[in-house]
Design a protein around this motif. Structure first.
Motif, PDB file in Angstrom:
ATOM      1  N   ILE A   1       0.795  -1.216  -0.095  1.00 25.92           N
ATOM      2  CA  ILE A   1      -0.056   0.049   0.102  1.00 25.92           C
ATOM      3  C   ILE A   1       0.810   1.477   0.044  1.00 25.92           C
ATOM      4  CG2 ILE A   1      -1.679   1.247   1.462  1.00 25.92           C
ATOM      5  CD1 ILE A   1      -2.782  -1.216   2.361  1.00 25.92           C
ATOM      6  N   LEU A   2       1.892   1.062   0.735  1.00 24.15           N
ATOM      7  CA  LEU A   2       2.743   2.677   1.011  1.00 24.15           C
ATOM      8  C   LEU A   2       3.562   2.614  -0.419  1.00 24.15           C
ATOM      9  CD1 LEU A   2       4.123   1.878   4.485  1.00 24.15           C
ATOM     10  CD2 LEU A   2       2.800   3.718   3.940  1.00 24.15           C
ATOM     11  N   ALA A   3       3.894   1.317  -1.045  1.00 20.55           N
ATOM     12  CA  ALA A   3       4.651   1.487  -2.284  1.00 20.55           C
ATOM     13  C   ALA A   3       4.047   2.140  -3.324  1.00 20.55           C
ATOM     14  CB  ALA A   3       5.230   0.144  -2.742  1.00 20.55           C
ATOM     15  N   ALA A   4       2.632   1.681  -3.480  1.00 23.98           N
ATOM     16  CA  ALA A   4       1.687   2.068  -4.311  1.00 23.98           C
ATOM     17  C   ALA A   4       1.237   3.430  -4.326  1.00 23.98           C
ATOM     18  CB  ALA A   4       0.513   1.082  -4.678  1.00 23.98           C
ATOM     19  N   SER A   5       1.330   3.919  -3.039  1.00 17.36           N
ATOM     20  CA  SER A   5       0.784   5.352  -2.900  1.00 17.36           C
ATOM     21  C   SER A   5       1.861   6.382  -3.309  1.00 17.36           C
ATOM     22  CB  SER A   5       0.444   5.730  -1.467  1.00 17.36           C
ATOM     23  OG  SER A   5       1.777   5.479  -0.652  1.00 17.36           O
ATOM     24  N   GLU A   6       3.147   5.862  -3.469  1.00 18.50           N
ATOM     25  CA  GLU A   6       4.123   6.789  -3.950  1.00 18.50           C
ATOM     26  C   GLU A   6       4.056   7.196  -5.506  1.00 18.50           C
ATOM     27  OE1 GLU A   6       7.874   4.930  -3.259  1.00 18.50           O
ATOM     28  OE2 GLU A   6       7.908   5.009  -1.329  1.00 18.50           O
ATOM     29  N   SER A   7       3.109   6.538  -6.501  1.00 13.50           N
ATOM     30  CA  SER A   7       2.911   6.609  -7.932  1.00 13.50           C
ATOM     31  C   SER A   7       1.524   7.244  -8.136  1.00 13.50           C
ATOM     32  CB  SER A   7       3.337   5.648  -8.611  1.00 13.50           C
ATOM     33  OG  SER A   7       2.706   4.513  -8.047  1.00 13.50           O
ATOM     34  N   ARG A   8       0.616   7.236  -7.094  1.00 14.43           N
ATOM     35  CA  ARG A   8      -0.816   7.651  -7.396  1.00 14.43           C
ATOM     36  C   ARG A   8      -1.305   8.699  -6.453  1.00 14.43           C
ATOM     37  NH1 ARG A   8      -4.170   2.119  -7.947  1.00 14.43           N
ATOM     38  NH2 ARG A   8      -5.948   3.582  -7.657  1.00 14.43           N
ATOM     39  N   ASN A   9      -2.001   9.514  -6.782  1.00 13.81           N
ATOM     40  CA  ASN A   9      -2.567  10.836  -6.141  1.00 13.81           C
ATOM     41  C   ASN A   9      -4.045  10.347  -5.529  1.00 13.81           C
ATOM     42  OD1 ASN A   9      -0.292  12.468  -6.519  1.00 13.81           O
ATOM     43  ND2 ASN A   9      -1.328  12.978  -8.595  1.00 13.81           N
ATOM     44  N   ASP A  10      -4.744   9.301  -6.001  1.00 12.92           N
ATOM     45  CA  ASP A  10      -6.090   8.881  -5.607  1.00 12.92           C
ATOM     46  C   ASP A  10      -5.889   8.138  -4.582  1.00 12.92           C
ATOM     47  OD1 ASP A  10      -5.059   7.115  -7.331  1.00 12.92           O
ATOM     48  OD2 ASP A  10      -6.948   6.531  -8.185  1.00 12.92           O
ATOM     49  N   ARG A  11      -5.381   8.415  -3.478  1.00  9.60           N
ATOM     50  CA  ARG A  11      -5.125   7.258  -2.331  1.00  9.60           C
ATOM     51  C   ARG A  11      -6.198   6.790  -1.841  1.00  9.60           C
ATOM     52  NH1 ARG A  11       0.293  10.847  -0.342  1.00  9.60           N
ATOM     53  NH2 ARG A  11       1.601  10.231  -2.151  1.00  9.60           N
ATOM     54  N   ASP A  12      -7.543   7.426  -1.592  1.00  5.11           N
ATOM     55  CA  ASP A  12      -8.468   7.065  -1.067  1.00  5.11           C
ATOM     56  C   ASP A  12      -8.899   5.849  -2.077  1.00  5.11           C
ATOM     57  OD1 ASP A  12      -8.585   8.777   1.121  1.00  5.11           O
ATOM     58  OD2 ASP A  12      -9.959  10.126  -0.015  1.00  5.11           O
ATOM     59  N   VAL A  13      -9.176   5.883  -3.338  1.00  5.86           N
ATOM     60  CA  VAL A  13      -9.277   4.795  -4.305  1.00  5.86           C
ATOM     61  C   VAL A  13      -8.411   3.455  -4.115  1.00  5.86           C
ATOM     62  CG1 VAL A  13      -9.673   4.073  -6.565  1.00  5.86           C
ATOM     63  CG2 VAL A  13     -10.556   6.558  -5.954  1.00  5.86           C
TER      64      VAL A  13
END
Length: 395
Positions: A117-129
């Motif tokens: 989850i933390l790794a994916a959040s580095e490249s995405r801005n739609d973190r709620d999604v």
């Protein structure tokens, strides 16, 4: 003396010192015994690791073992040791009528999912999604990113066939105090005749240490005994993996089975001071009065964690009573969170049963105790909340 007195007939212990009351007694009463430490795996933090354990001895089915992470296997194993010690394991009549009270934390988190989850959040801005996507695809069968607290009690029921009523308390040291307090109250009131009570904590998991360190509780730098960490680098807590379970019974119930009685469980008292207002010292002093300490020298088994404020307050109050010969056992086992108070009670009962005290664990801060203890005080002052203690007496 009456038929509803609460007595201890079974003890199950696991820690870095080994497993079972005999192994712990040998090591804890060996003058100059050095603790088992691991300062490498989680540097700069030191832990007291588990010994090698053959889980098959108490959890026969490999399928059951695979369903549990280490903290559950540890608790189930320690519970099995206590049931064996009390002569209850394998007795269907006693097991199916036995109640259970467990102190448990939130369980080990799935670190791989957390990292993803933390790794994916580095490249995405739609973190709620993103979070919703992960929660719908990566959740465990328990619908949680960790293991549910009541799964420990559930696995004990499955493995050891303890199928009476079951309760689980959460809340670190306070959970352990409340578990023992509740189990004893049920027996005294006649609601239960025999209860399995205890908890387990597995510190060899990054998320367990993270919870302490976020608030600055973990001790850094070279290891020191629990009473000597005040003002040291970082916090003063050195954690340890371990489990402690007790079999408590009505006196008459134990006598009718012809079971050995370690000790009687006296009054258990607890409270929660407003620590930010500086009320902890006064609360500890109040609990000591409520416990109705006997006259004369009193062996005291302290569950002090080393946390600067809590441990300093406990030591300051205990030091005002010259009759107390205090032993900070986490010097040798590490702090075991939910299992801390059941472990302290077990050590107190062992001293009474063997008619001998423990040597000092820290010669610079503890005084000798001579003779055979007839009453022992056990304490658990939470590292950041909740306070409890109890008397364990010769039966």
């Amino acid at each position: 003396m009456n038929s509803h007195d609460v007595v201890i007939t079974g003890i199950g212990l696991v820690s870095s010192l080994g497993e079972g009351p005999d192994a712990h007694w040998r090591k804890l009463t060996q003058p100059g015994f050095q603790p088992v430490l691991d300062a490498e795996r989680f540097a700069p933090y030191t832990i007291h690791p588990l010994p090698e354990i053959d889980w098959n001895l108490q959890i026969a089915k490999r399928g059951d073992q695979r369903q549990m992470e280490t903290w559950q296997r540890l608790g189930t194993y320690a519970a099995g040791l206590a049931l064996d010690d009390a002569g209850i394991k394998g007795n269907d009549e006693l097991s199916t009528t036995m109640d259970m009270v467990v102190a448990a934390g939130g369980g080990e988190r799935d670190e791989a999912v957390d990292a993803a989850i933390l790794a994916a959040s580095e490249s995405r801005n739609d973190r709620d999604v993103l979070l919703n996507e992960k929660l719908t695809t990566e959740l465990r069968p328990t619908l949680f990113l960790a293991q549910l607290s009541n799964l420990l009690a559930g696995n004990i029921s499955i493995v050891h066939k303890v199928t009476g009523s079951s309760r689980t308390f959460m809340g670190e040291e306070g959970a352990g105090v409340s578990a023992v307090e509740t189990a004893a109250a049920r027996i005294r009131s006649g609601q239960s005749t025999h209860v399995l009570v205890g908890g387990a904590f597995q510190t060899e998991h990054s998320d367990m240490l993270l919870g302490y360190e976020l608030a600055g509780y973990l001790h850094r730098g070279p290891w020191k005994p629990v009473w000597q960490r005040q003002g040291s680098e970082g916090g003063g807590v050195v954690t340890g993996s371990g489990g402690a379970f007790l079999v408590l019974e009505q006196r008459e119930h134990a006598k009718s089975r012809g079971r050995r009685i370690y000790a009687e469980l006296g009054p258990i008292v607890s409270g929660r001071a407003r620590r930010r207002l500086g009320e902890l010292d006064a609360e500890i002093a109040t609990l000591l009065k409520q416990a109705e300490l006997p006259a004369g020298e009193l062996l005291t088994i302290s569950g002090a964690s080393g946390a600067h404020a809590a441990t300093a307050a406990e030591k300051a109050v205990l030091d005002t009573n010259p009759a107390l010969a205090v032993r900070g056992f986490s010097t040798l086992t590490g702090h075991m969170k939910e299992a801390q108070f059941p472990f302290a009670v077990a050590l107190a009962a062992m001293a009474i049963d063997r008619k001998a005290g423990y040597p000092v664990f820290d010669a610079a801060a503890e005084k000798p105790f001579d003779g055979a203890p007839k009453t022992v005080l056990a304490t658990a002052i939470g590292y950041h909340q909740f306070e409890g203690m109890g008397l364990i007496k010769a039966a």
